[in-house]
Scaffold this motif. Structure first.
Motif, mmCIF file in Angstrom:
data_model
loop_
_atom_site.group_PDB
_atom_site.id
_atom_site.type_symbol
_atom_site.label_atom_id
_atom_site.label_comp_id
_atom_site.label_asym_id
_atom_site.label_seq_id
_atom_site.Cartn_x
_atom_site.Cartn_y
_atom_site.Cartn_z
ATOM 1 N N ASN A 17 0.832 -1.209 0.000
ATOM 2 C CA ASN A 17 0.000 0.000 0.000
ATOM 3 C C ASN A 17 0.866 1.258 0.000
ATOM 4 O OD1 ASN A 17 -2.362 -1.445 -0.064
ATOM 5 N ND2 ASN A 17 -2.913 -1.067 2.071
ATOM 6 N N TYR A 38 0.286 3.650 -3.097
ATOM 7 C CA TYR A 38 -0.531 4.851 -2.869
ATOM 8 C C TYR A 38 0.270 6.064 -2.398
ATOM 9 C CZ TYR A 38 -3.935 1.140 -3.148
ATOM 10 O OH TYR A 38 -4.640 0.060 -3.575
ATOM 11 N N ASP A 94 3.845 6.743 6.101
ATOM 12 C CA ASP A 94 4.144 7.439 4.850
ATOM 13 C C ASP A 94 3.613 8.862 4.913
ATOM 14 O OD1 ASP A 94 1.455 7.775 3.438
ATOM 15 O OD2 ASP A 94 1.439 5.605 3.712
ATOM 16 N N VAL A 120 -12.236 2.334 4.101
ATOM 17 C CA VAL A 120 -11.151 1.438 3.651
ATOM 18 C C VAL A 120 -11.081 0.173 4.502
ATOM 19 C CG1 VAL A 120 -9.750 3.292 2.674
ATOM 20 C CG2 VAL A 120 -9.268 2.496 4.989
ATOM 21 N N SER A 163 -11.757 -0.449 -2.710
ATOM 22 C CA SER A 163 -10.460 -0.165 -3.321
ATOM 23 C C SER A 163 -10.584 1.020 -4.260
ATOM 24 C CB SER A 163 -9.979 -1.391 -4.102
ATOM 25 O OG SER A 163 -8.778 -1.078 -4.775
ATOM 26 N N THR A 164 -9.569 1.869 -4.267
ATOM 27 C CA THR A 164 -9.563 2.975 -5.226
ATOM 28 C C THR A 164 -8.680 2.640 -6.422
ATOM 29 O OG1 THR A 164 -7.730 4.035 -4.083
ATOM 30 C CG2 THR A 164 -9.954 4.737 -3.454
ATOM 31 N N GLY A 210 -9.299 -4.892 -2.458
ATOM 32 C CA GLY A 210 -9.762 -4.184 -1.267
ATOM 33 C C GLY A 210 -9.767 -5.072 -0.044
ATOM 34 N N ALA A 211 -8.871 -6.058 -0.051
ATOM 35 C CA ALA A 211 -8.825 -7.033 1.033
ATOM 36 C C ALA A 211 -7.632 -6.784 1.941
ATOM 37 C CB ALA A 211 -8.736 -8.440 0.451
ATOM 38 N N GLY A 212 -6.734 -5.860 1.515
ATOM 39 C CA GLY A 212 -5.470 -5.667 2.217
ATOM 40 C C GLY A 212 -5.628 -5.245 3.663
ATOM 41 N N LEU A 213 -6.216 -4.089 3.881
ATOM 42 C CA LEU A 213 -6.284 -3.561 5.248
ATOM 43 C C LEU A 213 -7.207 -4.381 6.156
ATOM 44 C CD1 LEU A 213 -6.060 0.272 4.568
ATOM 45 C CD2 LEU A 213 -4.291 -1.242 5.486
HETATM 46 N N1 LIG Z 1 -0.821 4.167 2.684
HETATM 47 C C1 LIG Z 1 -1.929 4.571 2.049
HETATM 48 N N2 LIG Z 1 -2.054 5.854 1.619
HETATM 49 C C2 LIG Z 1 -3.177 6.277 0.966
HETATM 50 N N3 LIG Z 1 -4.238 5.478 0.713
HETATM 51 C C3 LIG Z 1 -4.172 4.207 1.117
HETATM 52 C C4 LIG Z 1 -3.032 3.675 1.794
HETATM 53 N N4 LIG Z 1 -3.264 2.374 2.083
HETATM 54 C C5 LIG Z 1 -4.489 2.106 1.606
HETATM 55 N N5 LIG Z 1 -5.052 3.193 1.016
HETATM 56 C C6 LIG Z 1 -6.399 3.281 0.408
HETATM 57 O O1 LIG Z 1 -7.215 2.293 1.008
HETATM 58 C C7 LIG Z 1 -7.796 1.456 0.004
HETATM 59 C C8 LIG Z 1 -7.957 0.065 0.567
HETATM 60 O O2 LIG Z 1 -6.659 -0.530 0.805
HETATM 61 P P1 LIG Z 1 -6.533 -2.118 0.798
HETATM 62 O O3 LIG Z 1 -5.118 -2.470 0.965
HETATM 63 O O4 LIG Z 1 -7.516 -2.651 1.795
HETATM 64 O O5 LIG Z 1 -7.073 -2.531 -0.655
HETATM 65 P P2 LIG Z 1 -6.356 -2.341 -2.078
HETATM 66 O O6 LIG Z 1 -4.915 -1.972 -1.892
HETATM 67 O O7 LIG Z 1 -7.189 -1.395 -2.866
HETATM 68 O O8 LIG Z 1 -6.493 -3.788 -2.694
HETATM 69 P P3 LIG Z 1 -5.647 -5.098 -2.258
HETATM 70 O O9 LIG Z 1 -4.776 -4.719 -1.084
HETATM 71 O O10 LIG Z 1 -6.691 -6.114 -1.867
HETATM 72 O O11 LIG Z 1 -4.876 -5.452 -3.472
HETATM 73 C C9 LIG Z 1 -6.873 1.585 -1.188
HETATM 74 O O12 LIG Z 1 -7.549 1.321 -2.412
HETATM 75 C C10 LIG Z 1 -6.416 3.042 -1.091
HETATM 76 O O13 LIG Z 1 -7.380 3.910 -1.636
#
Ligand SMILES: Nc1ncnc2c1ncn2[C@@H]1O[C@H](COP(=O)(O)OP(=O)(O)OP(=O)(O)O)[C@@H](O)[C@H]1O
Ligand SMILES: [Mg+2]
Length: 133
Positions: free
Chosen positions: A49, A53, A78, A89, A95-96, A101-104
């Motif tokens: 991330n 991002y 960051d 989120v 997800s943007t 959108g499974a990461g966090l």
């Molecule tokens: N460090 C960051 N700075 C800015 N925005 C962030 C950051 N981390 C996450 N985001 C925002 O939060 C959203 C959700 O993050 P998340 O990791 O859950 O999903 P993803 O990255 O979109 O998809 P995936 O991790 O499943 O591939 C992202 O799409 C982004 O918009």
């Protein structure tokens, strides 16, 4: 024993370096292989991330010890664009970037403690802890 360390995230390859440092620390702390895998997965998501991002940032590690427990604290920092709506989120599937959108939400499930501090245009600090059991 080193109790604080960090990895700078700038290139995609740095994600691997952060995972390796996390695994090493987790092993030294006495985490089993399943928890080591949970921790390295969480680090990958946080580091990816940052890379995607924010462009750059840091994964910081801290060994936390209290009288009856010890654990690994992982802080992802960051100075990127920040997160507009933190509760959004944390929903599965938000997800943007067209990601899953499974990461966090995944990181929150994998770790014992999870906190996001983020403000638009200031950046993001995500603090997580896993306790050794
Ligand atoms: N460090 C960051 N700075 C800015 N925005 C962030 C950051 N981390 C996450 N985001 C925002 O939060 C959203 C959700 O993050 P998340 O990791 O859950 O999903 P993803 O990255 O979109 O998809 P995936 O991790 O499943 O591939 C992202 O799409 C982004 O918009
Ligand atoms: Mg992600």
């Amino acid at each position: 024993m080193i109790t604080k360390s960090s990895v700078h995230i700038k290139k995609e390859w740095d994600i691997v370096g952060a995972r390796q440092m996390g695994r090493e620390l987790a092993k030294d702390l006495g985490f089993g292989t399943v928890d080591q895998a949970r921790i390295t997965t969480a680090i990958s998501e946080l580091a990816r991330n940052i890379y995607l991002y924010a462009g750059s940032g840091q994964i910081m590690f801290e060994i936390v010890e209290d009288l009856n427990k010890k654990g690994l604290k992982i802080i992802a920092v960051d100075k990127g664009p920040g997160i507009q709506d933190v509760s959004k989120v944390m929903e599965d599937g938000f997800s943007t970037s067209g990601g899953l959108g499974a990461g966090l939400p995944g990181v929150k499930r994998l770790m014992d403690y999870f906190d996001i501090d983020s403000a638009p245009d200031k950046g993001t600090v995500i603090t997580t802890i896993k306790w050794v059991r």
